[in-house]
Design a protein around this motif. Structure first.
Motif, PDB file in Angstrom:
ATOM      1  N   LYS A   2     -32.595  44.936 -13.589  1.00 12.66           N
ATOM      2  CA  LYS A   2     -32.845  44.319 -14.892  1.00 12.66           C
ATOM      3  C   LYS A   2     -34.166  44.839 -15.465  1.00 12.66           C
ATOM      4  O   LYS A   2     -35.125  45.078 -14.720  1.00 12.66           O
ATOM      5  CB  LYS A   2     -32.970  42.793 -14.734  1.00 12.66           C
ATOM      6  N   ALA A   3     -34.212  44.981 -16.789  1.00  6.69           N
ATOM      7  CA  ALA A   3     -35.454  45.390 -17.448  1.00  6.69           C
ATOM      8  C   ALA A   3     -35.459  44.852 -18.868  1.00  6.69           C
ATOM      9  O   ALA A   3     -34.405  44.696 -19.489  1.00  6.69           O
ATOM     10  CB  ALA A   3     -35.569  46.914 -17.464  1.00  6.69           C
ATOM     11  N   LEU A   4     -36.680  44.592 -19.373  1.00  2.78           N
ATOM     12  CA  LEU A   4     -36.800  44.136 -20.758  1.00  2.78           C
ATOM     13  C   LEU A   4     -36.974  45.367 -21.652  1.00  2.78           C
ATOM     14  O   LEU A   4     -37.948  46.121 -21.485  1.00  2.78           O
ATOM     15  CB  LEU A   4     -38.005  43.204 -20.908  1.00  2.78           C
ATOM     16  N   CYS A   5     -36.042  45.559 -22.568  1.00  3.70           N
ATOM     17  CA  CYS A   5     -36.005  46.800 -23.349  1.00  3.70           C
ATOM     18  C   CYS A   5     -36.275  46.564 -24.828  1.00  3.70           C
ATOM     19  O   CYS A   5     -35.917  45.517 -25.380  1.00  3.70           O
ATOM     20  CB  CYS A   5     -34.637  47.464 -23.207  1.00  3.70           C
ATOM     21  N   TRP A   6     -36.888  47.595 -25.446  1.00  2.00           N
ATOM     22  CA  TRP A   6     -37.083  47.641 -26.904  1.00  2.00           C
ATOM     23  C   TRP A   6     -35.788  48.174 -27.491  1.00  2.00           C
ATOM     24  O   TRP A   6     -35.371  49.284 -27.172  1.00  2.00           O
ATOM     25  CB  TRP A   6     -38.245  48.576 -27.205  1.00  2.00           C
ATOM     26  N   MET A   7     -35.123  47.388 -28.336  1.00  2.00           N
ATOM     27  CA  MET A   7     -33.831  47.813 -28.888  1.00  2.00           C
ATOM     28  C   MET A   7     -33.934  48.155 -30.374  1.00  2.00           C
ATOM     29  O   MET A   7     -32.960  48.593 -30.990  1.00  2.00           O
ATOM     30  CB  MET A   7     -32.787  46.703 -28.689  1.00  2.00           C
ATOM     31  N   GLY A   8     -35.111  47.926 -30.952  1.00  5.90           N
ATOM     32  CA  GLY A   8     -35.335  48.175 -32.376  1.00  5.90           C
ATOM     33  C   GLY A   8     -36.507  47.300 -32.797  1.00  5.90           C
ATOM     34  O   GLY A   8     -37.005  46.505 -31.995  1.00  5.90           O
ATOM     35  N   VAL A   9     -36.949  47.440 -34.059  1.00  2.00           N
ATOM     36  CA  VAL A   9     -38.082  46.645 -34.530  1.00  2.00           C
ATOM     37  C   VAL A   9     -37.725  45.157 -34.426  1.00  2.00           C
ATOM     38  O   VAL A   9     -36.657  44.737 -34.876  1.00  2.00           O
ATOM     39  CB  VAL A   9     -38.448  47.041 -35.982  1.00  2.00           C
ATOM     40  N   ASP A  11     -36.643  43.523 -31.961  1.00  2.00           N
ATOM     41  CA  ASP A  11     -35.384  43.321 -31.247  1.00  2.00           C
ATOM     42  C   ASP A  11     -35.567  43.741 -29.780  1.00  2.00           C
ATOM     43  O   ASP A  11     -35.650  44.928 -29.470  1.00  2.00           O
ATOM     44  CB  ASP A  11     -34.286  44.166 -31.939  1.00  2.00           C
ATOM     45  N   LEU A  12     -35.666  42.750 -28.887  1.00  2.00           N
ATOM     46  CA  LEU A  12     -35.821  43.009 -27.456  1.00  2.00           C
ATOM     47  C   LEU A  12     -34.632  42.419 -26.736  1.00  2.00           C
ATOM     48  O   LEU A  12     -34.049  41.439 -27.198  1.00  2.00           O
ATOM     49  CB  LEU A  12     -37.087  42.335 -26.909  1.00  2.00           C
ATOM     50  N   SER A  13     -34.292  42.971 -25.565  1.00  2.00           N
ATOM     51  CA  SER A  13     -33.298  42.279 -24.751  1.00  2.00           C
ATOM     52  C   SER A  13     -33.396  42.726 -23.301  1.00  2.00           C
ATOM     53  O   SER A  13     -33.915  43.814 -23.003  1.00  2.00           O
ATOM     54  CB  SER A  13     -31.885  42.459 -25.305  1.00  2.00           C
ATOM     55  N   VAL A  14     -32.959  41.839 -22.419  1.00  2.00           N
ATOM     56  CA  VAL A  14     -32.934  42.172 -20.994  1.00  2.00           C
ATOM     57  C   VAL A  14     -31.633  42.915 -20.735  1.00  2.00           C
ATOM     58  O   VAL A  14     -30.552  42.421 -21.047  1.00  2.00           O
ATOM     59  CB  VAL A  14     -33.050  40.894 -20.135  1.00  2.00           C
ATOM     60  N   GLU A  15     -31.771  44.121 -20.184  1.00  2.00           N
ATOM     61  CA  GLU A  15     -30.613  45.008 -20.018  1.00  2.00           C
ATOM     62  C   GLU A  15     -30.479  45.421 -18.547  1.00  2.00           C
ATOM     63  O   GLU A  15     -31.449  45.344 -17.785  1.00  2.00           O
ATOM     64  CB  GLU A  15     -30.824  46.302 -20.838  1.00  2.00           C
ATOM     65  N   ASP A 366     -36.702  35.694 -18.863  1.00  2.00           N
ATOM     66  CA  ASP A 366     -37.209  34.983 -20.047  1.00  2.00           C
ATOM     67  C   ASP A 366     -38.083  35.880 -20.930  1.00  2.00           C
ATOM     68  O   ASP A 366     -38.847  35.376 -21.775  1.00  2.00           O
ATOM     69  CB  ASP A 366     -38.076  33.786 -19.608  1.00  2.00           C
ATOM     70  N   GLY A 367     -37.988  37.193 -20.743  1.00  2.00           N
ATOM     71  CA  GLY A 367     -38.893  38.133 -21.425  1.00  2.00           C
ATOM     72  C   GLY A 367     -38.860  38.026 -22.944  1.00  2.00           C
ATOM     73  O   GLY A 367     -39.901  38.125 -23.599  1.00  2.00           O
TER      74      GLY A 367
END
Ligand SMILES: NC(=O)c1ccc[n+]([C@@H]2O[C@H](COP(=O)([O-])OP(=O)(O)OC[C@H]3O[C@@H](n4cnc5c(N)ncnc54)[C@H](O)[C@@H]3O)[C@@H](O)[C@H]2O)c1
Ligand SMILES: [Zn+2]
Ligand SMILES: [Zn+2]
Length: 388
Positions: A2-9, A11-15, A366-367
């Protein structure tokens, strides 16, 4: 993993992402135990640092256990608990040898964009865009650490994970900011920003001999924290005219050194701030409210030490004040490697308190919520620490 990723301005999500592997002889793989949010991440989330890509893993302030070492690693061992400097430097080039680790010639694996923007590339930085190497960050279960003998430091036993993690970034950045100030006995130092970085700069200024340290912010909980935990004076810039208040507190001279620990997303009031907001929204400049105020407040012959991060241009830069008051401006991304061993000793000896900064220890899952709280300074959040 699991990692907390930058998906756009914004916009974050755990992927789910692949685990890192050793790519170079001097790499180690660290199993992350604690990874802190930082004001620098906000500039990425808000879209003011270019060259982020969808799926990039965030996080550059971290501590963990070495679980694999590359064949060229001399000093690090499997099982060691290490804190890792957020800056990636080789330790051998002409800049590293001079202690200018964030100017390293070899840490940035993708230097072309940085060179075209700024002339010459600086070091790599974990999770700080493809301008500075495109390295995967530490809001993850595992992270690859290049040049591990140079950038990963064993942690004294008496420090907990959530205390020691700040030796990665906030503490050395603050120390460097104060070190830049050439503090002499009797000096007054003013610090803009009461986040983790400003607080650590203020603590360092006191330890380096400042007679008075005055910290400026607008969040009452942060200002109270500075008074309670560090025993320093504060000013609320929404309640006083900062330049006047500083003049009154320094017998009319102004602070001998001014530390800017706010950066490109400074807040403020009045027409200048409105102008900055419009220009920043169009990606034409950084918001430099605190920087301008620091320059105008500083005593003649003083130092303005800038550790708040800026990425592009600053309009209405008071160069006249710099020249005619004889100011020295110093700035850098942190040269952490130069200070971290000494700072870990001071932290273990209780000279630099950090436990109070870790206001929100949370699971990595909970990132997204952690960044929402940190960005909007909800619930007294100074630093969330993510635990995979
Ligand atoms: N140079 C480096 O190596 C390095 C390392 C880490 C962080 N940074 C930078 O340091 C800065 C601070 O980081 P942080 O983690 O403490 O962030 P933070 O967001 O927790 O704190 C920033 C503080 O600045 C305050 N502020 C905003 N406008 C202000 C103004 N006009 N006057 C006074 N205070 C004002 C905010 O209220 C906030 O409390 C950021 O720009 C970050 O990118 C630099
Ligand atoms: Zn940081
Ligand atoms: Zn180097």
């Amino acid at each position: 993993m699991k990692a907390l990723c930058w998906m756009g301005v914004n916009d974050l999500s755990v992927e789910d992402v692949p685990e890192p592997t050793i790519l170079n002889d001097q790499d180690v793989i660290v199993k992350v135990r604690a990874s802190a949010v930082c004001g620098s991440d906000l500039h990425l989330i808000d879209g003011y640092i270019p060259a982020m890509r969808r799926g990039d893993i965030l996080g550059h302030e971290f501590l963990g256990e070495v679980v694999e070492v590359g064949p060229g690693v001399r000093d690090r061992r499997v099982g060691e608990r290490v804190v890792v400097c957020s800056i990636i430097s080789c330790g051998r080039c002409r800049y590293c040898r001079r202690g200018l680790f964030s100017a390293c010639d070899n840490g940035n694996a993708e230097p072309a964009a940085f060179e075209s923007l700024y002339g010459y590339a600086g070091a790599g930085i974990f999770a700080y865009s493809h301008l500075v190497g495109g390295y995967a960050g530490s809001h993850a279960e595992y992270v690859r650490v290049p040049f591990a003998d140079v950038g990963a430091f064993p942690v004294p036993e008496d420090l907990s994970d959530d205390e020691a993690v700040f030796a990665s970034d906030g503490v050395p950045t603050g120390w460097m900011a104060a070190d830049f100030c050439d503090i002499e006995p009797g000096h007054v130092v003013a610090v803009w920003g009461a986040g983790g970085v400003g607080q650590m700069a203020a603590a360092a200024a006191k330890l380096l001999g400042a007679a008075r340290v005055i910290v400026i912010d607008r969040f009452p909980d942060r200002l109270r924290m500075v008074e309670r935990e560090l025993g320093l004076e504060t000013l609320d810039y929404t309640r006083v005219d900062v330049r006047e208040a500083l003049r009154d507190l320094t017998a009319g001279r102004g602070p001998d050194a001014c530390i800017e620990a706010v950066g490109m997303e400074a807040h403020g009031n009045g027409p200048q701030y409105a102008y900055d907001r419009v220009k920043q929204a169009a990606r034409l400049e950084d918001r430099a409210v605190a920087l301008r105020e620091a320059i105008l407040s500083c005593a003649k012959g003083g130092v303005v030490s800038v550790v708040g991060v800026f990425g592009s241009f600053v309009d209405k830069f008071p160069m006249g004040a710099v020249v005619n008051k004889g100011l020295t401006i110093r700035s850098a991304q942190q040269h952490g490697h130069r200070y971290i061993p000494m700072l870990l000793e001071r932290m273990a000896a209780g000279e630099i308190p950090t436990a109070h900064l870790a206001t929100h220890p949370l699971p990595l899952s909970d990132g997204v919520r952690a960044y929402d709280m940190f960005k909007h300074k909800k619930d007294g959040c100074v630093r969330a620490i993510l635990h995979p």
